[in-house]
Enzyme design. Structure first.
Site, PDB file in Angstrom:
ATOM      1  N   ASP A 261      49.376  88.203 108.655  1.00  0.00           N
ATOM      2  CA  ASP A 261      49.796  87.693 107.347  1.00  0.00           C
ATOM      3  C   ASP A 261      48.888  86.577 106.844  1.00  0.00           C
ATOM      4  O   ASP A 261      47.994  86.114 107.538  1.00  0.00           O
ATOM      5  CB  ASP A 261      51.248  87.189 107.416  1.00  0.00           C
ATOM      6  CG  ASP A 261      51.518  86.381 108.681  1.00  0.00           C
ATOM      7  OD1 ASP A 261      50.589  85.731 109.190  1.00  0.00           O
ATOM      8  OD2 ASP A 261      52.668  86.412 109.172  1.00  0.00           O
TER       9      ASP A 261
ATOM     10  N   GLU B  86      61.057  88.637 106.485  1.00  0.00           N
ATOM     11  CA  GLU B  86      62.272  87.842 106.490  1.00  0.00           C
ATOM     12  C   GLU B  86      63.510  88.731 106.664  1.00  0.00           C
ATOM     13  O   GLU B  86      63.428  89.954 106.551  1.00  0.00           O
ATOM     14  CB  GLU B  86      62.371  87.057 105.175  1.00  0.00           C
ATOM     15  CG  GLU B  86      61.222  86.092 104.909  1.00  0.00           C
ATOM     16  CD  GLU B  86      61.342  84.781 105.675  1.00  0.00           C
ATOM     17  OE1 GLU B  86      62.101  84.729 106.663  1.00  0.00           O
ATOM     18  OE2 GLU B  86      60.682  83.812 105.277  1.00  0.00           O
TER      19      GLU B  86
ATOM     20  N   ASN C  27      64.812  82.436 112.209  1.00  0.00           N
ATOM     21  CA  ASN C  27      65.710  83.426 111.595  1.00  0.00           C
ATOM     22  C   ASN C  27      65.359  84.849 112.019  1.00  0.00           C
ATOM     23  O   ASN C  27      65.852  85.811 111.443  1.00  0.00           O
ATOM     24  CB  ASN C  27      65.698  83.302 110.071  1.00  0.00           C
ATOM     25  CG  ASN C  27      64.325  83.578 109.462  1.00  0.00           C
ATOM     26  OD1 ASN C  27      63.363  83.911 110.166  1.00  0.00           O
ATOM     27  ND2 ASN C  27      64.224  83.446 108.142  1.00  0.00           N
TER      28      ASN C  27
ATOM     29  N   HIS D   1      62.301  86.223 111.920  1.00  0.00           N
ATOM     30  CA  HIS D   1      61.200  86.887 111.227  1.00  0.00           C
ATOM     31  C   HIS D   1      60.017  87.109 112.164  1.00  0.00           C
ATOM     32  O   HIS D   1      59.742  86.313 113.051  1.00  0.00           O
ATOM     33  CB  HIS D   1      60.784  86.142 109.954  1.00  0.00           C
ATOM     34  CG  HIS D   1      60.022  84.869 110.166  1.00  0.00           C
ATOM     35  ND1 HIS D   1      60.532  83.637 109.863  1.00  0.00           N
ATOM     36  CD2 HIS D   1      58.761  84.637 110.611  1.00  0.00           C
ATOM     37  CE1 HIS D   1      59.642  82.704 110.115  1.00  0.00           C
ATOM     38  NE2 HIS D   1      58.549  83.280 110.595  1.00  0.00           N
TER      39      HIS D   1
END
Length: 242
Positions: free
Chosen positions: A67, A142, A135, A137
């Site tokens: 990313d 996400e 979380n 990810h």
């Protein structure tokens, strides 16, 4: 899913580095999927050390990064392009033409995603290195990201931006968007290594090892892969079986 429980971050980094180094020796033209953030830095240090000791060469290695932020110049110290050069590429003998890092131009977001996705379609990643967010990810996928998602532009959650603000002067400087390899593309890798260490990852590790598969927790997709190694430490495992 294989769990390797280490004492601490340093040991976990060494184990991950050893797995990748051994794979490079076996297949000098290996294709690696690489991650950024604090989790893989120790692994990269170990790979650099192996290179400096003439144990491995990166001359024929190809890499594809997960990313990159949208809106940051590549020369910005906070960009993942800068990060990868600073923490790995500038210290090894890799051919920069074999390095692939996604880059989304603000006026061509869709085209940028399509271009990177097409490159990944042609590549066969042998080992994908991952970290995990609080979380769940992986990359910048996400919660609620479909498992069949390919490269796309993601609106970063406030939690992710908050977690990443330590790399910036303030939360206002943290980009709100990123281009990321999709879950479907991550899952195409032949082998996946996930590094999760420290108390801050304890909740995420506990949920990952619960084996519940849901888009609410993107890393849970890894349970659907045939070859995943989770390298963790005592602090990250502190909530497991508790």
């Amino acid at each position: 899913m294989k769990i390797i429980r280490c004492k601490n971050y340093e040991e976990a980094s060494k184990v991950a580095g050893e797995i990748i180094s051994a794979s490079i020796k076996t297949k000098p033209d290996i294709v690696l999927g690489l991650a950024t953030g604090s989790s893989p830095i120790g692994t990269y240090k170990n790979l650099i050390q192996d290179y400096e000791n003439n144990n491995i060469s990166f001359k024929n290695v190809k890499t594809y990064n997960l990313d990159e932020y949208v809106g940051l110049d590549r020369q910005s110290p906070q960009s993942y392009y800068y990060f990868m050069n600073e923490n790995l590429f500038d210290h090894i003998d890799i051919n920069k033409e074999n390095v692939h890092i996604p880059y989304a131009q603000a006026n061509a977001l869709e085209e940028s995603c399509k271009k990177y996705s097409e490159a990944l379609e042609k590549a066969v990643v042998d080992i994908q290195l991952l970290g995990i967010g609080a979380n769940g990810h992986i990359g910048f996928n996400e919660p609620k990201t479909p498992f069949e998602q390919k490269t796309f532009i993601v609106n970063l959650t406030e939690k992710t931006r908050e977690d990443n603000k330590r790399f910036f002067s303030s939360i206002d400087e943290v980009p709100t968007k990123a281009i990321t390899m999709g879950i479907a593309e991550i899952m195409k890798a032949k082998k996946i290594i996930l590094i999760a260490t420290g108390k801050g990852k304890a909740e995420a590790v506990k949920r990952l090892l619960s084996k519940e598969i849901t888009t609410d927790f993107p890393a849970s997709a890894l349970h659907l892969h045939q070859d995943v190694v989770v390298i963790t430490d005592e602090e990250a495992m502190s909530l497991v079986n508790s």
